[in-house]
Structure formats: C-alpha cells, structure tokens
Design an enzyme around this catalytic site. Structure first.
Site, PDB file in Angstrom:
ATOM      1  N   LYS A 105      -3.702 -16.296 -11.690  1.00  0.00           N
ATOM      2  CA  LYS A 105      -4.375 -15.800 -10.384  1.00  0.00           C
ATOM      3  C   LYS A 105      -4.875 -16.940 -10.120  1.00  0.00           C
ATOM      4  O   LYS A 105      -5.429 -17.196 -11.122  1.00  0.00           O
ATOM      5  CB  LYS A 105      -6.068 -14.687 -10.630  1.00  0.00           C
ATOM      6  CG  LYS A 105      -6.228 -14.011  -9.650  1.00  0.00           C
ATOM      7  CD  LYS A 105      -5.547 -13.238  -9.440  1.00  0.00           C
ATOM      8  CE  LYS A 105      -6.101 -12.214  -8.420  1.00  0.00           C
ATOM      9  NZ  LYS A 105      -5.131 -10.644  -8.247  1.00  0.00           N
ATOM     10  N   GLY A 217     -13.051  -0.997   2.528  1.00  0.00           N
ATOM     11  CA  GLY A 217     -12.744  -2.263   3.149  1.00  0.00           C
ATOM     12  C   GLY A 217     -11.064  -2.295   3.582  1.00  0.00           C
ATOM     13  O   GLY A 217     -10.263  -1.133   3.670  1.00  0.00           O
ATOM     14  N   TYR A 218     -11.203  -2.466   4.753  1.00  0.00           N
ATOM     15  CA  TYR A 218     -10.139  -2.797   5.690  1.00  0.00           C
ATOM     16  C   TYR A 218      -9.334  -3.605   6.258  1.00  0.00           C
ATOM     17  O   TYR A 218      -8.791  -3.903   7.320  1.00  0.00           O
ATOM     18  CB  TYR A 218     -10.831  -2.380   7.367  1.00  0.00           C
ATOM     19  CG  TYR A 218      -9.350  -1.039   7.984  1.00  0.00           C
ATOM     20  CD1 TYR A 218      -9.471   0.073   7.325  1.00  0.00           C
ATOM     21  CD2 TYR A 218      -9.510  -0.881   8.958  1.00  0.00           C
ATOM     22  CE1 TYR A 218      -9.129   1.408   7.944  1.00  0.00           C
ATOM     23  CE2 TYR A 218      -9.000   0.021  10.156  1.00  0.00           C
ATOM     24  CZ  TYR A 218      -8.715   1.697   9.597  1.00  0.00           C
ATOM     25  OH  TYR A 218      -8.343   2.362   9.802  1.00  0.00           O
ATOM     26  N   GLY A 219      -9.081  -3.842   4.644  1.00  0.00           N
ATOM     27  CA  GLY A 219      -7.926  -5.191   5.015  1.00  0.00           C
ATOM     28  C   GLY A 219      -6.458  -4.616   4.499  1.00  0.00           C
ATOM     29  O   GLY A 219      -6.569  -3.270   5.419  1.00  0.00           O
ATOM     30  N   ASN A 220      -5.830  -5.543   4.753  1.00  0.00           N
ATOM     31  CA  ASN A 220      -4.419  -4.688   4.067  1.00  0.00           C
ATOM     32  C   ASN A 220      -3.774  -3.708   3.360  1.00  0.00           C
ATOM     33  O   ASN A 220      -3.171  -2.780   3.615  1.00  0.00           O
ATOM     34  CB  ASN A 220      -2.918  -6.154   3.453  1.00  0.00           C
ATOM     35  CG  ASN A 220      -1.789  -5.444   3.287  1.00  0.00           C
ATOM     36  OD1 ASN A 220      -1.582  -4.930   4.288  1.00  0.00           O
ATOM     37  ND2 ASN A 220      -1.451  -6.036   1.973  1.00  0.00           N
ATOM     38  N   GLY A 222      -6.910  -1.373   2.786  1.00  0.00           N
ATOM     39  CA  GLY A 222      -7.305  -0.787   3.468  1.00  0.00           C
ATOM     40  C   GLY A 222      -6.981   0.444   3.933  1.00  0.00           C
ATOM     41  O   GLY A 222      -6.690   1.403   3.960  1.00  0.00           O
ATOM     42  N   TYR A 223      -6.408  -1.102   5.256  1.00  0.00           N
ATOM     43  CA  TYR A 223      -6.163  -0.352   6.465  1.00  0.00           C
ATOM     44  C   TYR A 223      -4.403   0.525   6.178  1.00  0.00           C
ATOM     45  O   TYR A 223      -4.612   2.334   6.575  1.00  0.00           O
ATOM     46  CB  TYR A 223      -5.837  -1.358   7.410  1.00  0.00           C
ATOM     47  CG  TYR A 223      -4.599  -0.997   8.372  1.00  0.00           C
ATOM     48  CD1 TYR A 223      -5.206  -0.715   9.243  1.00  0.00           C
ATOM     49  CD2 TYR A 223      -3.461  -1.236   8.672  1.00  0.00           C
ATOM     50  CE1 TYR A 223      -4.386   0.594  10.057  1.00  0.00           C
ATOM     51  CE2 TYR A 223      -2.503  -0.799   9.822  1.00  0.00           C
ATOM     52  CZ  TYR A 223      -3.394  -0.108  11.199  1.00  0.00           C
ATOM     53  OH  TYR A 223      -2.371   0.541  11.310  1.00  0.00           O
TER      54      TYR A 223
HETATM   55  N1  GLU Z   1      -2.591  -9.612  -5.194  1.00  0.00           N
HETATM   56  C1  GLU Z   1      -1.859  -8.428  -5.838  1.00  0.00           C
HETATM   57  C2  GLU Z   1      -1.993  -7.747  -7.516  1.00  0.00           C
HETATM   58  O1  GLU Z   1      -3.895  -7.924  -7.701  1.00  0.00           O
HETATM   59  C3  GLU Z   1      -0.069  -8.904  -6.351  1.00  0.00           C
HETATM   60  C4  GLU Z   1       0.147  -9.737  -7.399  1.00  0.00           C
HETATM   61  C5  GLU Z   1       1.472 -10.383  -7.017  1.00  0.00           C
HETATM   62  O2  GLU Z   1       2.207  -9.641  -6.242  1.00  0.00           O
HETATM   63  O3  GLU Z   1       2.020 -10.795  -8.035  1.00  0.00           O
HETATM   64  O4  GLU Z   1      -1.680  -7.009  -7.378  1.00  0.00           O
END
Ligand code: GLU
Length: 415
Positions: A105, A217-220, A222-223
């Site tokens: 991450k 949440g209403y981002g990608n 949540g929406y």
């Molecule tokens: N950010 C997304 C997650 O937490 C996708 C991670 C990815 O596609 O590598 O699962």
C-alpha cells in the site's frame, strides 16, 4: 480508536487465526512485520510559486505469493501505521482471492480537495519519480485508492514510462481504458461486493429486492455500491453520506440524483427531500444491509452495540475493530469482512495486468463473469472455514488467507 490502531487490529486478527492454524510463534511474529518500506519527501512547486514538501510512503508487506499489489491513497490524515495495516490487508486479500500477488500500500499526506489539477499532476508524477526504483511490473504494482483515480494512474504510468524509456503500461492498474485499463475496473469493488452480498443474502434468507441499505461514503466505491444495489438488485438505498454529512430517505434515494447534487454542492448533505443526519446516525440505522465504504475504524467499541443492520458488508478496508467484532458476532449480525467483500477491485486489477501482459482487451461481460467466479469461490471457501474452525466470517477469512501465505513462504524456503 484512531487511525494508528489499524495495524493493531490486523495483529489481533492475525493472533486469533494463528491459534486456529496452530501457527508457530516465530512465523506469527514474522507475519506481523512489513517486509520493506520506503519513506519519501516530495517537493512540489504549488501554483502560487511556493515549494511545498509532501511526505509519501510505500509499504511492501509480503511478496511470498508474487509481486506486491495495492493502492495509493492521498489523504491529509495519512500515517504510516495505517498504510502498514492496509498493506497487510492487501496481502490477505490477494491470497484469499487466489491471485498470484503479494500485498502493498502507498500513501501521500496531502489534501487533494484543496489542490489544483496541475498541482495534483505534479505531485503524482513526483511521487512516482521518488518510488520508481522500488516499484515496477513484476515487483510492486500500485492502483487507485482513497482520493486517487484513473487520471492519477495515467500520470503515474506516463511518468514511469518516461523514466524507463519504454511503454510501461503494466506499472499501475486502474488506468483509463485508452491506456490499457480494463473494462469493469471502475465499479469492480462495488460489483464484487454485491456479488458477496448475494451469497450472504442467500445464506441468511434475505430477499435483496426491496432490502434497505445504508452506505457510508460516496466516493467511487460508495457511489457505485449505491448504483449496483439500486439498479442491479432492486434494493432500497435509504441513506448515504460523505465526509461532510449524511442524508436519509426511508422511501429510498435515487443514487444518480444524489450524485448530481454532490457534483454541484460538493456534498450529499442538503439533498432535496431527504432528512439530514450525521455519519454516526447512518451507521446505527435499522437497515437490512450496512455498507461502510469510506475509511477504517468506524465501527468500534463506542457504537457496536447500537448497530442494527442484519448484514454488514465491508466495502472499506478495516472499518471494524476487533472489540466491535466481539459485540457484533453475538448479536447475530452477518459480517462480510473487508478483504473478502472488497476484493473485486484488486481482482479486476489482476485481470488488467493479465490483459496488459498479453496486449489484450476483454469485453465487459468476460470481466464480470470472471469476477463473479472469483468472488463466489472466495465467499464459499470462507464459509466452509467458518464451519471447519467454528469461528466467524472474519477469522475464517484470515485462516484461509494466512494459510496460503504461509504455504508460499514455506515452499520458497523462507521459513
Ligand atoms: N485500492 C484497492 C484495494 O484496496 C485496489 C488495489 C489494487 O487494485 O491493487 O483493494
């Protein structure tokens, strides 16, 4: 509970499943540590001519099963311990969905809402220059996460391609379709989450048509969760929220109309015909399905006993603390744990990698068909493990995932 505790929650869950797996203490200790991490300072010239230096991180948690994979978050309250916890969760997520990938991450402490598009582009490119030696196809492949999107991925891919002197489309996933992105990636987390909800509903005897849903949440994510529930399953989305507030309409909201309001007003709050409530009140509504789709640590010791939902589908990473789990379980609430429920994003990211490697492009139906097969298989494996170990869904998911990571580490001769 604050953000610092996410890694602690991961450790607590790991300890619980280590007992089920009869895991050696030294292996358990090893699994609690990220394998390596990079901390960078990123100077960016802002629009007013000032130089602002941002802090950024990339944590590669475990690469036993393959190159590490995970999103990059841009958030003002970011701290490295949260990133470590999220990188661990990515490790379990990729293993549970049986992807040949490890977990990672990244994050940058910044507030994209207060930055111009030009400043965001400079920051995205500068971050990639700072971590270019650390990531790469076959090593570590970033993707979008909180407050990053396909435009940010496009800049990052472009910058990395300039650095390497070749078209390095495979360095990130979640790219725009025109740059090697996959069909179905934009709503993959939400669609996959609903595929898991379908399994849970069948198991608990819940009818999804007309089922009431509250979404934090209403981002990608949540929406799209609201859209999928409303348009694909006929569920009634009665409440949604964002960081500035929440709205409630017992008759059901039209997700597209709420998004149109958010686009002009900057928040879902104030949507005509709906009552204004707080984010806290949203979590405690008497609904069939509660979908936390924002940040970590929102269902805690403080509010767990007031949660009334029948199913909690964790579209966010790490929304529930271990203490809260201990209260929700006996209440009979069915939890679909985060790395099972929200695996759709990384599953389609993996499909994007496969397509990039093969210079191929699959039709949308093909992506959704494969996504459904992966989500359903993982759900059923976790459910089987609940019976095998006589534990709840989260602990069962940990057992399945951790066992796979440990097997890979043994096969490689690491332990
Ligand atoms: N950010 C997304 C997650 O937490 C996708 C991670 C990815 O596609 O590598 O699962």
């Amino acid at each position: 509970m604050n953000h610092e505790d996410l890694l602690t929650v991961v450790h607590q869950n790991l300890c619980a499943c280590a007992l089920d797996l009869n895991l050696n203490k030294n292996i358990e200790a090893l699994l609690k540590l990220p394998r390596r991490e990079l901390h960078v300072s990123i100077p960016v010239m802002m629009d007013d001519g000032r130089i602002k230096t941002f802090q950024g991180f990339r944590v590669q948690y475990n690469s036993a099963r393959g190159p590490t994979k995970g999103g990059i978050r841009f958030h003002p309250a970011e701290i490295v311990n949260t990133i470590r916890g999220l990188a661990a969760i990515m490790t379990w997520k990729c293993a549970l969905h049986d992807l040949p990938l490890g977990g990672a991450k990244g994050g940058v402490i910044c507030n994209p809402k207060e930055m111009s598009k030009k400043e965001l582009e400079k920051l995205s490119r500068a971050y990639i220059r700072a971590v270019a030696d650390f990531i790469g196809p076959g090593r570590d492949i970033p993707a979008p996460d909180v407050y990053t999107n396909e435009q940010v991925m496009a800049w990052m891919m472009d910058e990395y391609s300039i650095i390497t002197g070749r078209a390095s489309f495979g360095v990130v996933t979640g790219k725009p379709i025109a740059l090697g992105g996959s069909e179905g990636r934009h709503d993959a987390t939400a669609r996959g989450g609903w595929m898991a909800i379908c399994e849970a509903a069948a198991q608990t005897g819940m009818e999804l048509a007309g089922a009431t849903v509250a979404i934090q949440g209403y981002g990608n994510v949540g929406y799209n969760a609201a859209l999928c529930g409303h348009e694909l399953y006929g569920s009634k989305v009665v409440a949604v929220s964002d960081s500035k507030g929440a709205v409630y309409q017992p008759e059901g909201l039209d997700p597209r109309a709420v998004m149109a309001h958010k686009t002009t007003a900057g928040t879902v709050a104030g949507f005509a015909g709906a009552a204004g409530i707080t984010n806290e009140e949203l979590l405690e509504l008497d609904v069939d399905i509660l979908i936390p789709a924002a940040l970590e640590n929102v269902i805690t010791l403080d509010n767990a006993d007031r949660i009334q939902a029948r199913i909690i589908a964790e579209f966010a990473n790490g929304p529930t603390t271990k203490d809260a789990d201990a209260i929700l379980g006996p209440k009979g609430i069915h939890i679909i744990p985060d790395f099972l429920c929200n695996g759709g994003g990384v599953i389609v990211s993996y499909f994007e990698m496969v397509q990039n490697f093969n210079m191929d492009h699959w039709p949308e139906e093909e992506v959704y068909r494969r996504l459904d097969a992966k989500m359903t298989a993982a759900y059923r494996q976790v459910f089987e493990a609940t019976k095998k170990y006589d534990v709840g869904m989260r602990q069962a998911a940990y057992s399945v995932a951790v066992e796979r990571v440990v097997t890979a580490m043994m096969d490689r001769g690491w332990i």
